[in-house]
Design an enzyme around this catalytic site. Structure first.
Site, PDB file in Angstrom:
ATOM      1  N   SER A  90      74.167  13.911 100.674  1.00 48.32           N
ATOM      2  CA  SER A  90      73.951  12.583 100.093  1.00 48.32           C
ATOM      3  C   SER A  90      75.249  11.781 100.016  1.00 48.32           C
ATOM      4  O   SER A  90      76.353  12.338 100.078  1.00 48.32           O
ATOM      5  CB  SER A  90      73.390  12.735  98.679  1.00 48.32           C
ATOM      6  OG  SER A  90      74.373  13.369  97.877  1.00 48.32           O
ATOM      7  N   GLY A 137      79.175  12.819  99.191  1.00 42.71           N
ATOM      8  CA  GLY A 137      80.297  12.334 100.001  1.00 42.71           C
ATOM      9  C   GLY A 137      81.343  11.623  99.159  1.00 42.71           C
ATOM     10  O   GLY A 137      82.547  11.760  99.395  1.00 42.71           O
ATOM     11  N   GLU A 192      78.848  13.224 107.033  1.00 40.87           N
ATOM     12  CA  GLU A 192      77.575  12.784 107.617  1.00 40.87           C
ATOM     13  C   GLU A 192      76.625  12.655 106.439  1.00 40.87           C
ATOM     14  O   GLU A 192      76.055  13.626 105.962  1.00 40.87           O
ATOM     15  CB  GLU A 192      77.112  13.821 108.649  1.00 40.87           C
ATOM     16  CG  GLU A 192      76.126  13.260 109.637  1.00 40.87           C
ATOM     17  CD  GLU A 192      74.704  13.561 109.244  1.00 40.87           C
ATOM     18  OE1 GLU A 192      74.087  12.642 108.641  1.00 40.87           O
ATOM     19  OE2 GLU A 192      74.219  14.655 109.509  1.00 40.87           O
TER      20      GLU A 192
HETATM   21  C1  UN1 Z   1      69.795  15.629 109.497  1.00 39.38           C
HETATM   22  O1  UN1 Z   1      68.727  15.206 109.056  1.00 39.38           O
HETATM   23  O2  UN1 Z   1      70.765  15.892 108.738  1.00 39.38           O
HETATM   24  O3  UN1 Z   1      68.279  13.614 114.874  1.00 39.38           O
HETATM   25  C2  UN1 Z   1      70.029  15.973 110.926  1.00 39.38           C
HETATM   26  C3  UN1 Z   1      67.609  14.390 114.177  1.00 39.38           C
HETATM   27  C4  UN1 Z   1      68.011  15.841 114.174  1.00 39.38           C
HETATM   28  C5  UN1 Z   1      69.110  16.097 113.220  1.00 39.38           C
HETATM   29  C6  UN1 Z   1      68.931  15.540 111.845  1.00 39.38           C
HETATM   30  N1  UN1 Z   1      68.436  16.208 115.503  1.00 39.38           N
HETATM   31  O4  UN1 Z   1      66.647  14.041 113.528  1.00 39.38           O
END
Ligand code: UN1
Length: 505
Positions: free
Chosen positions: A240, A244, A261
């Site tokens: 979340s 972060g 991320e």
């Molecule tokens: C995530 O939800 O943290 O593109 C990753 C996508 C997947 C990865 C999601 N390949 O939905």
């Protein structure tokens, strides 16, 4: 809805763990692995103490000192072996993903496939960690850059992709010559134990040092210890925005590197020329798949007013066909929410949307389950404007629909949220498609045409801008975040010309 007996799920978890070669000691530890399918306990797991975290980092750091000198193509061997083991144990690991994260088996297997794919990518990468050579301005000099291993990588991952995100980081980090300490979500400790066991076996099979990977389990205190240790050269954290915000400044305070991320608030623009059959399929998968619990889940639709009524009606009837329930049951496409607080967050968001003048076209209500398991029908909500609730990421299947008349207005609405992960446009108009991908189009890290926002392949770099944190994981040149760059100037002449024409005699 018929839910399975909790004991049956415990047995399935136990058996899948054993098949993955995980050591099962009934720790009676404070960490409780639960399944959202019934909301009941699967087993207890030992949590790491802060001393355990220190020890794990020490072991990973010691291993790093050796691992960094192993040639990269040889480091690739452990990742190649991991990929083979993941292929062999694809259903076992997927079973644990379904049990702990509630994903339907096809999506759970897709997640394991992502792991296999990144292993293949990383093995190839192990022979392609290229630096550049540049023309030196000085005669008899060579100017170049070299990429070196960075150190210990601390991986913090979330419940919703409990295994793939770990593998994106770990497969790449290992070929880059780093070692890894992993702190998974405390909601998915069993999948983590299984991954750790498979990697330990891969290391044994190819003779790599055992210390290249360590698993630490627990809640915030475990993560904090990892984040604060100066020996952890890179902290790669997925989760979340709140997490972060806690992690980023702490790592920055010690000048560590951070790869974040974080949340998304992903939108699709649907233009008047869109192929609506295709758009509906793309939208329903991205918005309702994984019960809206992907960071790439589709949360906002920005639809041209001329097609809005028809599109809403078609999505609503597609939602009516979606089977919500026990993910192990045939035909089920939408499994449970992870827990009660996810359900409550969804209800709060829907209440706010109504208060802001929104109309819930369908869904949002609980659809069976039990006292401790939370199944919901995906919600479709028409909004008069992009109010504050629409600008937040609610980790549940809510799709807000906004309309536009003018394409610039669509782009403005699209970019007017704090997050910047994934985006898409459904159009057959090439000018609109290209504009969406242009510098003044979508401001996200992922921008797609005629597919949904979720389900990215591993070959591209994955991540986003603004509150999403700016990090890039997985394919393309995301590996560079896991290495340090050295610029080298070599003088092979018998003179010493200085750069910029400086004279010093
Ligand atoms: C995530 O939800 O943290 O593109 C990753 C996508 C997947 C990865 C999601 N390949 O939905």
């Amino acid at each position: 809805m018929n839910l399975p007996a909790p004991e049956e799920l415990c047995r399935r978890a136990e058996e899948a763990l054993i098949r993955c070669g995980a050591e099962i000691t009934d720790a009676g530890g404070p960490l409780v692995a639960r399944t959202p399918i019934t909301g009941t306990e699967l087993r207890t797991v030992t949590a790491s103490s802060t001393d355990d975290v220190d020890r794990a980092i020490t072991a990973a750091h010691d291993a790093f000192l050796e691992w960094r000198t192993v040639p990269a193509p040889q480091r690739g061997a452990v990742v190649r072996r991991l990929g083979q083991l993941l292929t062999e144990h694809k259903t076992d690991l997927a079973e644990l993903v379904t049990l702990e994260a509630g994903k339907i088996p096809s999506e759970a297997q897709g997640e394991v496939q992502e792991m296999i794919d990144i292993c293949e990518f990383a093995v190839g990468l192990s022979r392609q960690l290229y630096g550049r050579t540049m023309a030196s301005e000085r005669p008899g000099h060579r100017l170049m850059e070299t990429w070196h291993p960075l150190g210990v990588v601390g991986v913090i991952s979330a419940f919703n992709f409990p295994v793939a995100v770990w593998s994106w980081n770990t497969a790449v980090a290992l070929v880059c010559g780093d070692t890894v300490v992993w702190k998974p979500s405390d909601r998915t400790p069993l999948t983590a134990i299984a991954c750790d066991a498979l990697l330990a076996r891969a290391a044994r099979d190819v003779g790599a040092p055992a210390g290249i990977h360590a698993l630490v389990q627990g809640a915030g205190d475990v993560g904090e210890r990892l984040v604060d240790d100066a020996r952890v050269a890179l902290v790669s954290a997925t989760g979340s925005v709140r997490m972060g915000r806690a992690v980023g400044p702490r790592v920055a305070a010690r000048f560590g590197k951070c790869l974040l991320e974080l949340g998304g608030n992903n939108a699709a623009v649907v233009a008047p020329s869109a192929d609506l059959d295709l758009a509906v399929r793309g939208i329903v998968f991205s918005a309702a798949g994984t019960a809206g619990q992907r960071c790439t889940s589709l949360r906002r639709l920005i639809v041209h007013s001329s097609v809005a009524d028809e599109l809403v009606q078609r999505i609503s009837s597609a939602y009516g066909q979606l089977k919500v329930g026990n993910p192990f049951d045939d035909g089920v496409l939408v499994g449970p929410l992870v827990n009660r607080s996810a359900f409550e967050a969804m209800q709060t968001a829907l209440d706010k949307a109504r208060a802001d003048g929104g109309t819930v076209v369908c869904g949002g209500e609980r659809s069976g389950g039990s006292d401790s398991a939370y199944y919901v029908s995906p919600a479709l909500v028409r909004m008069p404007a992009q109010t504050s609730v629409v600008q937040e990421e609610t980790f549940a299947p809510i799709l807000y629909v906004l309309t536009y008349d003018d394409f610039d207005q669509a782009i403005a609405l699209h970019n007017e949220v704090p997050q910047g992960l994934s985006s898409s446009i459904f159009t057959t108009d090439q000018r609109e498609a290209e504009r969406f991908l242009a510098p003044d189009g979508s401001d996200c890290g992922i921008a797609n045409v005629n597919i949904g926002t979720s389900g990215a392949e591993i070959g591209g770099a994955f991540g986003g801008e603004k509150e999403t944190g700016g990090g890039r994981e997985s394919g393309s040149d995301a590996w560079k975040a896991y290495m340090r760059r050295a610029t080298n100037t070599v003088n092979y002449s018998d003179r010493l010309p200085l750069a910029q024409g400086v004279e010093f005699t």
